[in-house]
Motif scaffolding. Structure first.
Motif, PDB file in Angstrom:
ATOM      1  N   VAL A  38       0.846  -1.186   0.000  1.00 26.31           N
ATOM      2  CA  VAL A  38       0.000   0.000   0.000  1.00 26.31           C
ATOM      3  C   VAL A  38       0.883   1.237   0.000  1.00 26.31           C
ATOM      4  CG1 VAL A  38      -1.761   1.292   1.250  1.00 26.31           C
ATOM      5  CG2 VAL A  38      -1.805  -1.214   1.251  1.00 26.31           C
ATOM      6  N   THR A  39       0.629   2.146  -0.907  1.00 32.42           N
ATOM      7  CA  THR A  39       1.443   3.341  -0.988  1.00 32.42           C
ATOM      8  C   THR A  39       1.210   4.209   0.236  1.00 32.42           C
ATOM      9  OG1 THR A  39       1.271   3.294  -3.376  1.00 32.42           O
ATOM     10  CG2 THR A  39       1.992   5.364  -2.377  1.00 32.42           C
ATOM     11  N   GLY A  40       2.306   4.508   0.972  1.00 32.55           N
ATOM     12  CA  GLY A  40       2.186   5.231   2.225  1.00 32.55           C
ATOM     13  C   GLY A  40       1.596   6.617   2.056  1.00 32.55           C
ATOM     14  N   THR A  41       1.899   7.304   0.933  1.00 36.64           N
ATOM     15  CA  THR A  41       1.444   8.690   0.769  1.00 36.64           C
ATOM     16  C   THR A  41      -0.063   8.780   0.618  1.00 36.64           C
ATOM     17  OG1 THR A  41       1.881   8.496  -1.598  1.00 36.64           O
ATOM     18  CG2 THR A  41       3.620   9.453  -0.222  1.00 36.64           C
TER      19      THR A  41
ATOM     20  N   ARG B  90      -2.205   7.261   2.560  1.00 39.22           N
ATOM     21  CA  ARG B  90      -2.834   7.111   3.873  1.00 39.22           C
ATOM     22  C   ARG B  90      -2.852   8.446   4.590  1.00 39.22           C
ATOM     23  NH1 ARG B  90       0.984   2.656   6.079  1.00 39.22           N
ATOM     24  NH2 ARG B  90       2.380   3.938   4.811  1.00 39.22           N
ATOM     25  N   ARG B  91      -3.902   8.654   5.366  1.00 40.97           N
ATOM     26  CA  ARG B  91      -4.054   9.915   6.065  1.00 40.97           C
ATOM     27  C   ARG B  91      -4.549   9.652   7.483  1.00 40.97           C
ATOM     28  NH1 ARG B  91      -1.864  11.137   2.063  1.00 40.97           N
ATOM     29  NH2 ARG B  91      -2.271  12.824   0.591  1.00 40.97           N
ATOM     30  N   GLY B  92      -4.443  10.667   8.314  1.00 44.11           N
ATOM     31  CA  GLY B  92      -5.071  10.655   9.617  1.00 44.11           C
ATOM     32  C   GLY B  92      -4.746   9.440  10.469  1.00 44.11           C
ATOM     33  N   LYS B  93      -5.797   8.864  11.052  1.00 46.71           N
ATOM     34  CA  LYS B  93      -5.633   7.758  11.988  1.00 46.71           C
ATOM     35  C   LYS B  93      -5.036   6.522  11.333  1.00 46.71           C
ATOM     36  CE  LYS B  93      -7.310   9.829  15.600  1.00 46.71           C
ATOM     37  NZ  LYS B  93      -6.445  10.121  16.771  1.00 46.71           N
ATOM     38  N   VAL B  94      -5.319   6.310  10.055  1.00 48.17           N
ATOM     39  CA  VAL B  94      -4.775   5.142   9.355  1.00 48.17           C
ATOM     40  C   VAL B  94      -3.254   5.234   9.286  1.00 48.17           C
ATOM     41  CG1 VAL B  94      -4.704   3.872   7.183  1.00 48.17           C
ATOM     42  CG2 VAL B  94      -6.879   4.769   8.035  1.00 48.17           C
ATOM     43  N   LEU B  95      -2.767   6.391   8.902  1.00 47.92           N
ATOM     44  CA  LEU B  95      -1.322   6.588   8.822  1.00 47.92           C
ATOM     45  C   LEU B  95      -0.698   6.547  10.206  1.00 47.92           C
ATOM     46  CD1 LEU B  95       1.263   7.202   7.328  1.00 47.92           C
ATOM     47  CD2 LEU B  95       0.642   9.630   7.339  1.00 47.92           C
TER      48      LEU B  95
ATOM     49  N   LEU C  64       2.728   3.870  14.385  1.00 45.91           N
ATOM     50  CA  LEU C  64       2.864   3.292  15.718  1.00 45.91           C
ATOM     51  C   LEU C  64       3.166   1.794  15.646  1.00 45.91           C
ATOM     52  CD1 LEU C  64      -0.015   5.189  17.577  1.00 45.91           C
ATOM     53  CD2 LEU C  64       2.438   5.707  17.577  1.00 45.91           C
ATOM     54  N   ASP C  65       2.500   1.096  14.727  1.00 50.79           N
ATOM     55  CA  ASP C  65       2.791  -0.327  14.532  1.00 50.79           C
ATOM     56  C   ASP C  65       4.238  -0.521  14.093  1.00 50.79           C
ATOM     57  OD1 ASP C  65       0.201  -0.962  15.219  1.00 50.79           O
ATOM     58  OD2 ASP C  65      -0.469  -1.315  13.150  1.00 50.79           O
TER      59      ASP C  65
END
Length: 203
Positions: free
Chosen positions: A12-15, A17-22, A27-28
């Motif tokens: 999944v492309t990191g860019t 993702r936003r907000g709580k998902v990112l 944190l993981d």
């Protein structure tokens, strides 16, 4: 480890993702980096790569490594005070010790092993403080309350409600993680209560 193209291990492309998902991905990734490289080896760059995002995404949320690690631990560690106690001493002791075991499982034993291996480092002290405040201290205080209740009701011997007795179960769990690994079998948990705590506190 995330690929250099900015994609996470799942592709999944990191860019995107936003907000709580990112934030959850970061944190993981922090917990995973603690597991693989330890606190001393953990860097903001390494966490960003693990999460498949840019370093700026971390610094927008956390000013430094300590803040990030504290947030990661707080996100995964359970809350002992949320446990609903039944009033039965044995069941309540098991429930509270399960909370400590859950903390071990959720962090893959990382926290407790790092505290041992990096105890001489400032990092070890910081992580020990986080775990102490979130898990060990409240768990042991609740265990002490359970023991006090048992003494008042006459189901436990006078003197059983001591801070030393209250630390025995958690100490044995941590000892197991440090020397045997992060997986704590049910049999071991029951043995702590039935073979150690119950005889130790019996009237």
């Amino acid at each position: 480890m995330a690929a250099a193209n900015g994609r996470s291990p799942t592709g999944v492309t990191g860019t995107r993702r936003r907000g709580k998902v990112l934030e959850k991905a970061i944190l993981d990734a922090t917990i995973e980096q603690l597991r693989t490289v330890g606190y001393v080896g953990l860097t903001m760059e390494g966490v960003a790569a693990e999460a498949g995002t840019g370093k700026a995404a971390l610094y927008r949320r956390w000013a430094n490594r300590d803040e990030l690690v504290t947030a990661a631990l707080a996100a995964v560690l359970p809350d002992p005070t949320a446990i609903e106690l039944s009033g039965d001493v044995r069941d309540d002791l098991l429930g509270l010790l399960r909370c400590v075991r859950d903390a071990i499982a959720l962090t893959h034993g990382t926290v407790f092993q790092i505290v041992r291996s990096e105890a001489a480092e400032a990092a070890g002290g910081m992580m020990h403080a986080v775990v102490g405040e979130r898990i060990m201290d409240p768990s042991q205080e609740l265990i002490l309350e359970v023991l006090r209740k048992g003494v008042r009701e006459g189901t436990l011997r006078p003197g059983a409600a001591s801070p030393v007795v209250a630390t025995v179960g958690s100490a044995m769990l941590v000892h197991h993680v440090v020397h045997e690994g992060p997986t704590v079998p049910d049999d071991y948990l029951f043995s702590i209560v039935d073979d150690i705590l119950v005889p130790l506190t019996a009237p």
